[in-house]
Design an enzyme around this catalytic site. Structure first.
Site, PDB file in Angstrom:
ATOM      1  CG  ASP A   1      -1.659  -1.261   1.495  1.00 58.17           C
ATOM      2  OD1 ASP A   1      -2.074  -1.881   0.510  1.00 58.17           O
ATOM      3  OD2 ASP A   1      -1.844  -1.626   2.678  1.00 58.17           O
TER       4      ASP A   1
ATOM      5  CD  GLU B   1      -8.901  -2.782  -0.623  1.00 59.58           C
ATOM      6  OE1 GLU B   1      -9.410  -2.887   0.501  1.00 59.58           O
ATOM      7  OE2 GLU B   1      -8.147  -3.665  -1.087  1.00 59.58           O
TER       8      GLU B   1
HETATM    9  O1  FUB Z   1      -3.087  -3.531   3.693  1.00 57.97           O
HETATM   10  C1  FUB Z   1      -4.373  -3.766   4.198  1.00 57.97           C
HETATM   11  C2  FUB Z   1      -5.404  -3.441   3.168  1.00 57.97           C
HETATM   12  O2  FUB Z   1      -5.219  -4.241   2.017  1.00 57.97           O
HETATM   13  C3  FUB Z   1      -5.343  -2.029   2.641  1.00 57.97           C
HETATM   14  O3  FUB Z   1      -5.849  -1.067   3.522  1.00 57.97           O
HETATM   15  C4  FUB Z   1      -6.100  -2.206   1.385  1.00 57.97           C
HETATM   16  O4  FUB Z   1      -6.011  -1.141   0.499  1.00 57.97           O
HETATM   17  C5  FUB Z   1      -5.489  -3.483   0.846  1.00 57.97           C
HETATM   18  O5  FUB Z   1      -4.294  -3.262   0.161  1.00 57.97           O
END
Ligand code: FUB
Length: 370
Positions: free
Chosen positions: A59, A268
């Site tokens: 991320d 997301e």
């Molecule tokens: O790293 C945890 C979660 O997985 C992140 O917040 C999301 O965007 C995904 O990459």
């Protein structure tokens, strides 16, 4: 007749695959990759190598501060948590900050910048963070479950881009869900984009309050998809200056993208950058494993879908940032090369990003190298 039965069988198979693809966050590999490759061949043709070999990172939010690239990733660990659709296996406990003078140069690990133990309201799971600079200070925004297991967004402050950061005693008032991304416009206004469905809990906030009995996945498939959020930040960068608003993403025909359009709907990993006076809102489509983008003329949107930035990486999640550095544009992203495909043990990578003459981003295939 025989052809018709084959056709029916194939159709049934496609529907079965799609259903399990849509509901199975536990898969270590995405369906494309797991079907065609195994072992060392999994990463054959990778266009870039892991940037940080020492620890698992994911991320990546990247910014240029003090003339250098600063990387603010999640710090993946193997906490021994069983994988599930809630994302419990992403059980991260701290953040490290990294910097580099040049793309391709040495990556410096500045050590632990914030530890979950030092966050007064902490429950568990430090997910994807981002950082903004204002008033001579650096503000680290982070998603974390509180003691009731509800994701909130916190802020921590430092005088230096590498930290260490000191957390505020409470999360941002009115904050919820995950993946904060900070964007400061040319007029000096700063905004926080955020949200994530499934384990990111966005679907449980439909009426402005957390609904513990709400859907574990997302909203209806035949209605507008759940919208990511934006809120302007107060000048002190510690609170929202307004109630979070929906970010509307339209398709090419001006219709709001529907929940069932899994190749295009927001899942997301929101990120915003500006190129030639246009706002580019990019995000992950989650269960279809794409990073795509939409453009608009205001930081609030609406944004119109434009296409795919990054094809699926090996691993379930995909998450990125886009940054200009020394007159080139870069895409920071992650895959799972260091762990040979383990969903929750990821590594940050970088590659150059290019636009065509109309400002469209040229799609990147992460395994297209000869
Ligand atoms: O790293 C945890 C979660 O997985 C992140 O917040 C999301 O965007 C995904 O990459």
């Amino acid at each position: 007749m025989k052809e018709i039965s084959y056709l029916l069988f194939a159709t049934a198979l496609i529907f079965t695959c799609c259903e399990s693809k849509a509901l199975n966050r536990t898969a270590g590999l995405n369906p494309v990759d797991s079907a065609k490759i195994s072992g060392p061949d999994l990463f054959k043709g990778a266009i870039s190598e892991p940037l940080i070999p020492g620890i698992f990172t994911a991320d990546p939010s990247v910014h240029v501060f003090e003339g250098k690239l600063f990387i603010y990733p999640s710090h993946d660990i193997d906490a021994g948590t069983t994988e599930n659709d809630n994302g419990d296996h992403f059980a991260m406990k701290d953040y490290h900050v990294f910097s580099m003078d040049e793309v391709g140069g040495v990556v410096k690990d500045h050590g632990i910048a914030l530890d979950v133990q030092d966050i007064p309201w902490a429950g568990r799971q430090l997910w994807a963070p981002d950082v903004a600079f204002r008033n001579g200070k650096y503000y680290l925004y982070f998603p974390l479950k509180d003691k009731n297991d509800i994701f909130r967004i916190g802020v921590a402050i430092s005088d230096k881009p590498q930290g260490p950061f000191k957390a505020q005693p409470e999360p941002i008032k009115g904050s919820f869900s995950i993946d904060p991304a900070a964007f400061t416009d040319n007029d000096g206004s700063s905004y926080l984009y955020f949200g994530g469905i499934w384990g990111g809990q966005l679907q449980q906030w439909e009426n402005g309050e957390f609904n513990a009995k709400g859907s574990k996945f997302e909203g209806p498939q035949d209605q507008p998809a759940l919208a990511p959020k934006i809120a302007k930040l107060k000048p002190n960068m510690l609170q929202f200056a307004e109630v979070p608003k929906d970010i509307i993403i339209l398709d090419e025909n001006g219709k709001i993208i529907q929940g069932g359009d899994h190749d295009k709907r927001f899942f997301e990993a929101a990120w915003v950058h500006k190129y030639k006076d246009k706002y580019y809102f990019s995000y992950s489509t989650g269960d279809t494993h794409l990073i795509c983008y939409a453009t608009g003329s205001s930081p609030y949107g609406p944004f119109t879908y434009q296409g795919i930035i990054l094809n699926p990486v090996v691993g379930w999640t995909t998450h990125h940032s886009i940054v200009e550095f020394k007159e080139k544009w870069y895409l920071f992203y992650h895959d799972t090369q260091l762990s040979n495909g383990k969903t929750h043990l990821r590594n940050v990578k970088v590659t150059e990003l290019k636009y065509d003459n109309e400002g469209k981003i040229i799609t990147i295939d992460p395994y297209s190298s000869k």
